[in-house]
Design a protein around this motif. Structure first.
Motif, mmCIF file in Angstrom:
data_model
loop_
_atom_site.group_PDB
_atom_site.id
_atom_site.type_symbol
_atom_site.label_atom_id
_atom_site.label_comp_id
_atom_site.label_asym_id
_atom_site.label_seq_id
_atom_site.Cartn_x
_atom_site.Cartn_y
_atom_site.Cartn_z
ATOM 1 N N ALA A 109 25.752 41.593 38.699
ATOM 2 C CA ALA A 109 27.190 41.567 38.450
ATOM 3 C C ALA A 109 27.846 42.852 38.926
ATOM 4 O O ALA A 109 28.952 43.183 38.506
ATOM 5 N N VAL A 110 27.160 43.585 39.818
ATOM 6 C CA VAL A 110 27.704 44.811 40.406
ATOM 7 C C VAL A 110 28.238 44.482 41.791
ATOM 8 O O VAL A 110 27.534 43.897 42.620
ATOM 9 N N ASP A 158 33.943 38.932 34.190
ATOM 10 C CA ASP A 158 34.487 40.175 33.626
ATOM 11 C C ASP A 158 34.736 41.211 34.721
ATOM 12 O O ASP A 158 35.768 41.888 34.737
ATOM 13 N N ALA A 159 33.764 41.355 35.648
ATOM 14 C CA ALA A 159 33.897 42.344 36.712
ATOM 15 C C ALA A 159 35.095 42.033 37.602
ATOM 16 O O ALA A 159 35.849 42.932 37.995
ATOM 17 N N GLU A 163 38.631 44.289 38.151
ATOM 18 C CA GLU A 163 39.100 44.682 39.478
ATOM 19 C C GLU A 163 40.510 44.142 39.742
ATOM 20 O O GLU A 163 41.349 44.844 40.322
ATOM 21 N N LEU A 164 40.789 42.921 39.318
ATOM 22 C CA LEU A 164 42.139 42.360 39.462
ATOM 23 C C LEU A 164 43.159 43.228 38.728
ATOM 24 O O LEU A 164 44.251 43.496 39.233
ATOM 25 N N ALA A 165 42.792 43.660 37.524
ATOM 26 C CA ALA A 165 43.723 44.415 36.684
ATOM 27 C C ALA A 165 44.115 45.750 37.311
ATOM 28 O O ALA A 165 45.154 46.316 36.966
ATOM 29 N N LYS A 166 43.315 46.254 38.256
ATOM 30 C CA LYS A 166 43.654 47.503 38.929
ATOM 31 C C LYS A 166 44.848 47.342 39.867
ATOM 32 O O LYS A 166 45.548 48.314 40.162
#
Length: 211
Positions: A109-110, A158-159, A163-166
């Protein structure tokens, strides 16, 4: 960049909405402990227009009758040549599906090096559409245990949400984040090509300001 080939199709979709909740970071993000059918896939088409079967303008053969009125929820589906990214639009929503291989190494998940740019492009469209609710759903194939797939699909969702929220600029946007393991495949798990399509993260948001 690889030449992309676009394919359009019409599909009918219907589902049941189930929700749960938890908070991630500065934006609201909700997750269900035991999610069932993916929410937000309910039909978006309008109700059938009433038709008078005895209207003189209708040309029905003698003795013929009208079938019950039915409206299909039409979706346009566009997929790139390798199937790495698929876009599905209805009259109300946009759904972007990214194969896990273009975002993550195997069983991880990285993010890989290319993931952030792909997700930022989707976040920019979310901003353009002024969406206030975004669904991020993770899915796996049927290899390995169901519980492992559930954990991995949720971590990947979640990952992507983080990233979207950035890039998403609306501070009040709400993210629904789910992990569905091998449930709801979109292709045959009996082939590697099908399993690749099933290992995916879907990002769905309303069109326009209807969020």
């Amino acid at each position: 960049m690889t030449t992309r080939h676009r394919v359009a199709a019409a599909v009918a979709v219907s589902s049941v909405v189930i929700a749960g909740a938890h908070l991630i970071g500065a934006t609201a993000a909700y997750a269900a402990d035991k999610p069932t059918a993916p929410p937000g896939t309910e039909p978006s088409a309008s109700a059938p227009v009433p038709i008078d079967s005895s209207a003189p303008g209708l040309k029905i053969p003698q003795g013929g009758t009208l079938a019950p009125a039915k409206v299909l929820d039409i979706a346009e589906v566009v997929e790139d040549l390798g199937g790495e990214q698929r876009r599905q639009e209805t009259n109300q929503t946009v759904m972007m599906a990214l194969q896990s291989e273009v975002l993550f190494p195997e069983n991880s998940a990285v993010f890989n090096a290319q993931a952030a740019a792909r997700i930022q492009a989707i976040a920019n469209e979310i901003n353009q559409q002024k969406a206030t609710r975004v669904r991020v759903f993770g899915f796996t194939d049927d290899q390995g245990s169901y519980e492992h797939g559930k954990e991995l699909s949720k971590k990947r969702a979640d990952a992507v949400q983080v990233e979207l929220a950035k890039t998403v600029t609306n501070p009040g946007v709400i993210f629904d984040v789910r992990g569905y393991s091998e449930d709801y495949p979109i292709a045959d798990n009996g082939t590697e090509e099908g399993r690749k399509k099933n290992r995916r993260v879907e990002i769905t948001f309303p069109r326009g300001a209807a969020g």
